[in-house]
Design an enzyme around this catalytic site. Sequence first.
Site, PDB file in Angstrom:
ATOM      1  N   CYS A   1       0.804  -1.228   0.000  1.00 39.61           N
ATOM      2  CA  CYS A   1       0.000   0.000   0.000  1.00 39.61           C
ATOM      3  C   CYS A   1       0.835   1.276   0.000  1.00 39.61           C
ATOM      4  CB  CYS A   1      -0.943   0.013   1.207  1.00 39.61           C
ATOM      5  SG  CYS A   1      -2.238  -1.240   1.129  1.00 39.61           S
TER       6      CYS A   1
ATOM      7  N   HIS B   1      -3.147   7.310   3.403  1.00 45.17           N
ATOM      8  CA  HIS B   1      -3.627   6.105   2.729  1.00 45.17           C
ATOM      9  C   HIS B   1      -4.990   5.757   3.322  1.00 45.17           C
ATOM     10  CE1 HIS B   1      -4.132   2.015   1.492  1.00 45.17           C
ATOM     11  NE2 HIS B   1      -3.836   1.506   2.682  1.00 45.17           N
TER      12      HIS B   1
ATOM     13  N   ASN C   1     -10.464   1.238  -0.089  1.00 47.42           N
ATOM     14  CA  ASN C   1      -9.011   1.106  -0.048  1.00 47.42           C
ATOM     15  C   ASN C   1      -8.533   0.623  -1.414  1.00 47.42           C
ATOM     16  OD1 ASN C   1      -6.357   0.193   0.277  1.00 47.42           O
ATOM     17  ND2 ASN C   1      -6.713  -0.630   2.318  1.00 47.42           N
TER      18      ASN C   1
END
Length: 318
Positions: free
Chosen positions: A102, A245, A275
């Site tokens: 990520c 994030h 996400n």
Amino acid sequence: MPAKSVTSETLDLQLGFPAGHLQKLSGVSSRFVAAEESQIDLAVAACQAALEKAGQTPRDVDLILGACGIPYQTLPATAPLVMQRLGFADGTAAAYDVNATCLSFLTAFELAANKLALGQATSVLVFAADIASRALPWKDQPDVAALFGDGAAAAVLTTGGDDGPGIAAALLRTYPSAYAACEIGAGGTRFDFHKDRETFARHAVFHMDGKDLFRVTHKHFPQFVDQLLSKAGWARQDIDLVVPHQASPLALEHMIRETGMERSRVVDIGSTHGNQIAASLPTALDIAWRQGRIEPGMRVLLLGTSAGVTFGGMALEV
């Protein structure tokens, strides 16, 4: 973004849950899902938009960094195919991948800045494109599966003047005690498809241990943010905008509470995008920019976590 957006209510109906069930569990009301588009399609579209915004063409770029959490295929890297689809001629630039799940975009951003600072590149194209919807655990962990969405984002980095925009500080720290908290085990060398296809298939789906992730994040993340701010010479009140994030709406709430950030200064797109793995952070950055929330002279803090487990952050003076 992919053309198709899917609401949690639609998924409730498809999976036999009562209306509002998945949104209550995940905090995500809708997410974009690639139906017709490939990962490469999304990456190319994002790169073309970034190049156009930067007033550059493939002739100006000498390095392309693929920063996807999940690659298009195991071998070769994703970046050369994107380079080809963008119309770059053979041998006119380098293209390779950087993977930190990520945090891949943040890691590639820092690598690009270092290349520029060392004079090893003059213009770097960084892209993150992820299709999370391909390997979600809808059967065993629907609350986890509902967190994710698809998307892509890209940026062009070039050298600037000494007094212009730049990176005040960047920091990455890894806590491998929670290595297995987020994983897709299949696809590498861990499981042999030819010897045990059943095990390979079982580990081809994403798995997350939320309690283990929370343990590590709760214990270490506030101190990590303090270290990053100290390195930048910033205090919390100096930060104009925080671009995190979008791990999950609940994780974002926890981050705000634990780090003492002002909620009004935090970019939150999790409920409408989910996400998007590595594409999550640059998508949030792009949306904030287009909404007029970022202006020259501002101090912007990029923050995130990734599987492994790694914390990452960057203090940007724009």
